[in-house]
Design a protein around this motif. Structure first.
Motif, short mmCIF file in Angstrom:
data_model
loop_
_atom_site.label_atom_id
_atom_site.label_comp_id
_atom_site.label_asym_id
_atom_site.label_seq_id
_atom_site.Cartn_x
_atom_site.Cartn_y
_atom_site.Cartn_z
N MET A 1 0.83 -1.20 0.00
CA MET A 1 0.00 0.00 0.00
C MET A 1 0.88 1.26 0.00
SD MET A 1 -2.90 1.15 2.76
CE MET A 1 -1.96 2.44 3.56
N THR A 2 0.51 2.22 -0.80
CA THR A 2 1.26 3.48 -0.84
C THR A 2 0.76 4.41 0.25
OG1 THR A 2 1.56 3.27 -3.22
CG2 THR A 2 1.83 5.47 -2.28
N ALA A 3 1.68 4.85 1.13
CA ALA A 3 1.29 5.79 2.19
C ALA A 3 1.03 7.16 1.57
CB ALA A 3 2.41 5.89 3.22
N ASP A 4 0.16 7.93 2.21
CA ASP A 4 -0.03 9.32 1.77
C ASP A 4 1.27 10.09 1.94
OD1 ASP A 4 -2.75 9.14 1.13
OD2 ASP A 4 -3.36 9.46 3.21
N VAL A 5 1.99 9.80 3.04
CA VAL A 5 3.21 10.58 3.31
C VAL A 5 4.23 9.71 4.03
CG1 VAL A 5 2.09 11.57 5.38
CG2 VAL A 5 4.15 12.64 4.46
N VAL A 6 5.48 9.85 3.63
CA VAL A 6 6.56 9.16 4.33
C VAL A 6 7.46 10.22 4.98
CG1 VAL A 6 8.04 8.95 2.27
CG2 VAL A 6 8.37 7.41 4.18
N PHE A 7 7.79 9.97 6.24
CA PHE A 7 8.66 10.87 7.00
C PHE A 7 10.06 10.27 7.03
CE2 PHE A 7 5.84 14.05 8.80
CZ PHE A 7 4.60 13.49 8.52
N VAL A 8 11.03 11.02 6.57
CA VAL A 8 12.43 10.57 6.57
C VAL A 8 13.06 11.05 7.87
CG1 VAL A 8 14.63 10.62 5.35
CG2 VAL A 8 12.48 10.78 4.06
N GLY A 9 13.08 10.19 8.86
CA GLY A 9 13.63 10.56 10.17
C GLY A 9 12.56 10.49 11.24
N GLY A 10 12.89 9.76 12.30
CA GLY A 10 11.93 9.53 13.39
C GLY A 10 12.38 10.14 14.70
N GLY A 11 12.92 11.36 14.65
CA GLY A 11 13.13 12.11 15.88
C GLY A 11 11.81 12.74 16.30
N VAL A 12 11.85 13.64 17.27
CA VAL A 12 10.59 14.22 17.74
C VAL A 12 9.87 14.99 16.62
CG1 VAL A 12 11.08 14.31 20.21
CG2 VAL A 12 11.85 16.19 18.73
N ILE A 13 10.61 15.55 15.67
CA ILE A 13 9.96 16.29 14.59
C ILE A 13 9.21 15.31 13.66
CG2 ILE A 13 10.35 17.80 12.59
CD1 ILE A 13 10.73 19.14 15.41
N GLY A 14 9.88 14.23 13.27
CA GLY A 14 9.22 13.24 12.41
C GLY A 14 8.07 12.55 13.11
N LEU A 15 8.27 12.17 14.36
CA LEU A 15 7.22 11.44 15.09
C LEU A 15 6.00 12.33 15.33
CD1 LEU A 15 9.40 9.55 17.76
CD2 LEU A 15 8.32 8.59 15.70
N SER A 16 6.24 13.56 15.77
CA SER A 16 5.09 14.43 16.05
C SER A 16 4.39 14.81 14.74
CB SER A 16 5.53 15.68 16.82
OG SER A 16 6.46 16.41 16.05
N GLY A 17 5.20 14.98 13.67
CA GLY A 17 4.61 15.29 12.37
C GLY A 17 3.76 14.13 11.87
N ALA A 18 4.26 12.90 12.04
CA ALA A 18 3.50 11.73 11.59
C ALA A 18 2.22 11.57 12.42
CB ALA A 18 4.38 10.49 11.71
N TRP A 19 2.33 11.83 13.71
CA TRP A 19 1.14 11.74 14.55
C TRP A 19 0.10 12.78 14.12
CZ3 TRP A 19 0.16 14.35 19.81
CH2 TRP A 19 -0.97 13.79 20.42
N ALA A 20 0.57 13.99 13.87
CA ALA A 20 -0.35 15.05 13.44
C ALA A 20 -0.95 14.73 12.07
CB ALA A 20 0.39 16.39 13.38
N ALA A 21 -0.13 14.19 11.17
CA ALA A 21 -0.64 13.82 9.84
C ALA A 21 -1.71 12.73 9.97
CB ALA A 21 0.51 13.34 8.95
N ALA A 22 -1.43 11.74 10.81
CA ALA A 22 -2.39 10.64 11.00
C ALA A 22 -3.69 11.19 11.60
CB ALA A 22 -1.79 9.57 11.90
N ARG A 23 -3.55 12.12 12.52
CA ARG A 23 -4.77 12.69 13.13
C ARG A 23 -5.54 13.55 12.13
NH1 ARG A 23 -4.49 14.58 19.20
NH2 ARG A 23 -3.14 16.24 18.45
N ALA A 24 -4.84 14.01 11.10
CA ALA A 24 -5.52 14.78 10.05
C ALA A 24 -6.10 13.87 8.97
CB ALA A 24 -4.54 15.78 9.42
N GLY A 25 -6.01 12.57 9.17
CA GLY A 25 -6.65 11.63 8.25
C GLY A 25 -5.74 11.06 7.19
N LEU A 26 -4.42 11.31 7.28
CA LEU A 26 -3.48 10.79 6.27
C LEU A 26 -2.84 9.49 6.76
CD1 LEU A 26 -1.64 14.15 5.45
CD2 LEU A 26 -3.62 13.15 4.28
N SER A 27 -2.51 8.62 5.82
CA SER A 27 -1.73 7.44 6.20
C SER A 27 -0.25 7.84 6.16
CB SER A 27 -2.01 6.27 5.26
OG SER A 27 -1.70 6.62 3.93
N ALA A 28 0.46 7.52 7.25
CA ALA A 28 1.84 8.01 7.39
C ALA A 28 2.78 6.86 7.73
CB ALA A 28 1.91 9.08 8.49
N THR A 29 3.99 6.93 7.17
CA THR A 29 5.05 5.97 7.48
C THR A 29 6.28 6.76 7.92
OG1 THR A 29 4.26 4.37 5.86
CG2 THR A 29 6.57 4.18 6.48
#
Ligand code: GLY
Length: 383
Positions: A1-29
């Motif tokens: 499955m193709t994610a709506d968005v992929v985050f390159v890097g899982g520090g606090v910026i990537g993790l919080s961004g992915a959480w926010a994206a998921a809460r906005a209805g996007l699939s995130a990796t």
């Protein structure tokens, strides 16, 4: 499955961004070999928009003050989502001087901070010791910044990982080597070090200081960030008899040093600022200097256990401010350059990432911090 968005890097910026994206209805990796274990793990967790405000950075200070204002709700939201108390502690900060010349530097900065309308007041040596009884008798006075607080960055990392998991964010334990673009030049995924591509509707490059090392895009696509090494120590004392109740930041013969007390008796001591490229070795001289400066301010640290010494890499930018928003490559966004304020800027950056991914403008005052500082805000939203 193709994610709506992929985050390159899982520090606090990537993790919080992915959480926010998921809460906005996007699939995130999130792609990271060890999410949350880089600079986000080494950091001290100071939320200090006033204490670290310095000459000529009014634009950045406004951003940092706004970022600090996001923290109470962000910590509460994370707490509700995960049941984890991230250790947001509104404990205030005391800035102290080891000698008269340090005092003069602090006074000059204090004048600047007060002219900006920031919450800061001058303290005599006696007033410093009343607020922080563990200070050395020789401390020459300083200032109080009552609105500068802290969060336990490691609890924050744990909570963000859990919140991401709960929101359906997927994780790939690998390293991204390149952004993959299509015939139209737009980002359409990433290439993994282990081999193979991960397709995605959009890419957010948030790999801290390593962000410009990503291949696959034209030169100059990523803003100029560089690693600024910081040694940080963790000491451990008794939880029932903490040495400090407030964060102390000092100048010791011109060198900055801070001591951040955790509720469990631990004390985080930092930090050096070194231009040494991608080097995270822990050096004896740096550990010695940090301990020496910390005990000049708070002699009682001699009794604590030295539990850990580490070095992390701040993503330094030319103007010490972050870059958040779309790059010139369609569907490729960036969130890096947070320099000394990655933890502080986490909630506001996450809001900004979710905004651009959903076609909204960057929320003010983040809107002045696009990658080219002219704020492309809607050039490639996912939905
Ligand atoms: N803001 C603390 C540091 O970068 O060391």
């Amino acid at each position: 499955m193709t994610a709506d968005v992929v985050f390159v890097g899982g520090g606090v910026i990537g993790l919080s961004g992915a959480w926010a994206a998921a809460r906005a209805g996007l699939s995130a990796t999130v792609v990271d070999p060890a999410p949350g274990r880089g600079s986000s793990w080494v950091a001290a967790g100071m939320l200090a928009p006033v204490t670290e405000a310095t000459f000529g950075e009014e634009h950045l200070v406004r951003l940092l003050v706004a970022a600090a204002g996001r923290w109470p709700d962000f910590a509460a939201d994370l707490g509700s989502a995960t049941g984890t108390d991230v250790g947001y502690r509104p404990c205030g900060m005391v800035v102290v001087a080891a000698d008269p010349s340090d005092r003069s530097v602090i006074d000059q900065l204090l004048g600047y901070q007060q002219r900006l309308g920031l919450a800061a007041r001058r303290l005599s040596g006696t007033e410093c010791r009343q607020l922080v009884p563990a200070l050395a008798p020789g401390v020459r006075g300083g200032a109080e910044m009552p609105g500068d607080h802290q969060v336990d960055n490691r609890k924050l990392v744990g909570a963000l990982l859990e919140a991401c998991g709960g929101a359906g964010v997927t994780f790939v334990a690998d390293r991204v080597t390149a952004v993959v673009t299509g015939p139209d030049g737009a980002a359409r995924g990433v290439h993994l070090a282990a081999g193979g591509d991960l397709p995605a509707g959009a890419v957010v490059a948030c790999a801290g200081a390593a962000t410009p090392l990503l291949d696959g895009v034209p030169p100059g696509t990523f803003p100029a960030v560089r690693p600024v090494k910081g040694h940080v120590l963790r000491l451990r004392g008794p939880a029932d008899h903490p040495l400090l109740e407030r964060t102390v930041r000092g100048l010791v013969h011109g060198r900055p040093c801070y001591l951040v007390p955790r509720a469990d008796g631990r004390l985080v001591v930092g930090a050096t600022s070194e231009e040494r490229g991608f080097d995270t070795t822990v050096q004896a001289g740096a550990v010695h200097a940090l301990l020496d400066d910390a005990r000049t301010l708070v002699p009682g640290i001699d009794e604590l256990e030295l539990e850990e010494s580490m070095a992390g890499l701040r993503p330094g930018s030319p103007d010490n401010a972050p870059f958040v928003g779309w790059t010139g490559v369609p569907r490729l966004a960036v969130a890096t350059g947070h320099y000394r304020n990655g933890i502080l800027l986490t909630p506001l950056t996450a809001e900004g990432i979710a905004a651009v991914l959903t076609g909204e403008p960057l929320p003010p005052p983040l809107d002045g911090f696009g990658p080219d500082r002219s704020t492309p805000t809607t050039a490639g939203h996912v939905r």
